[in-house]
Every structure is written in C-alpha cells, then in structure tokens.
Design an enzyme around this catalytic site. Sequence first.
Site, PDB file in Angstrom:
ATOM      1  N   SER A  51       8.237  47.054  55.511  1.00 54.12           N
ATOM      2  CA  SER A  51       8.068  47.527  54.141  1.00 54.12           C
ATOM      3  C   SER A  51       9.449  47.657  53.499  1.00 54.12           C
ATOM      4  CB  SER A  51       7.287  48.851  54.137  1.00 54.12           C
ATOM      5  OG  SER A  51       7.009  49.254  52.812  1.00 54.12           O
ATOM      6  N   HIS A  70       4.912  44.591  52.810  1.00 53.16           N
ATOM      7  CA  HIS A  70       4.322  45.203  51.616  1.00 53.16           C
ATOM      8  C   HIS A  70       4.864  44.492  50.374  1.00 53.16           C
ATOM      9  CE1 HIS A  70       3.550  49.251  53.870  1.00 53.16           C
ATOM     10  NE2 HIS A  70       2.690  48.311  54.193  1.00 53.16           N
ATOM     11  N   ASP A 116       2.187  53.353  57.263  1.00 53.53           N
ATOM     12  CA  ASP A 116       1.460  52.136  57.634  1.00 53.53           C
ATOM     13  C   ASP A 116       2.083  51.585  58.916  1.00 53.53           C
ATOM     14  OD1 ASP A 116      -0.318  50.036  57.518  1.00 53.53           O
ATOM     15  OD2 ASP A 116       0.812  48.913  56.009  1.00 53.53           O
TER      16      ASP A 116
END
Length: 194
Positions: A18, A45, A138
Amino acid sequence: MGSETVQPAIELIVVGASAGGVSALQALLSSLPAALSVPVLVVLHLPRDRPSRIADLLGANCALPVGEAEDKQALVPGTVTFAPPDYHLLVEDRDSLALSVDPPVLFSRPAIDPLFESAAEVFGNGVLAILLTGASNDGSAGVAAVRQAGGQAWIQSPDDAYSPIMPAAALAHAGADAVLTLVSLCSRMKGLAR
C-alpha cells in the site's frame, strides 16, 4: 537424519503493498529471476477512479512478463499479474484467476486479504505471501490464512518500511516466517528460481 523441517515447494507467490508500495514493488519485481517458474500475483492499493499504469511502469525493469489481470484469466507460471483498479483479484482454482466487485475490504478494492485468503484456500502450503509497506491493516487476515494453511509469509520489517502500519499489524495478528528488510527480501527472491 536431523529434525529439520523441509519447506514445501512454492507454487504461487502473492504480494501485497500500500503506501510507499510503488518503490518497494519496483525493487522486489526487478529482483525476480527470469527463471522463476511460479506465478506472482500482486495487489497494490490503487485509486478506483482512473486506469492504472502500474503494470507498465513496474514491468519495465522486471525479467518476467508483467500485466494486469482479466476475469477468468489463466494462472501462468513465470508471470507477474497485478489486480486492476476497483476489482479484488482472486485465485479461482489452480489454473485461473477471477475478478470480484465484492465490497471494499478496509476501504480498499483491490484489497490484499481476498487475494491472500483465496490463494491459501486453493494452494495451501504452496503459497508464499509477501507483505510490504502500507498504512492500513489490510493483509493481516490474509497472512493468517496463508500461515494456517501451511504456507509461508515474509513480511517487510516495519522499521524498514516507508509506512510501518501494515507490516506491524500483520506481525501482531499473524506472525511471520521471516521479517526482512527490502534488500533482504530482494536477495531471497533472486534465490527462488528452480
């Protein structure tokens, strides 16, 4: 005969990143050996509202073909496949991928957990999950699923990550088989060709 445990052969590599992930992935993918004979699936992401050029950008310095996933695409050894914007990337079975518009996970679609969890379900102890820098939780549930299925998880050291939140959360939730700097991760990747 010693009491050393033999790790099962790696059949699939899944990678999640991310915040700060573009430069981390650039280093990781450029370290992949041309002889790597397993598929590599990547979730980064991404903003949902515009096309991504990430596969083109990161493919430039990768020895393997790099592309963006399409629904029902074959799972091909020796390739790197990115989740497209606004779709979860899933391992459907041992031969194919699927894209999903299920709700975002921790505000992200694509999200890392669905990829890691589906990989663990299909490939079990043949999965190597790599979790890099990021600013959310996540990946924690996905790393737990991979490890519970007997697969391995290598996590970027939070001290080494651009954003330590994601690797630290996964370590606290699920532990890891190795906690490595990006340089060490890249060096291990070079040794994966068989």
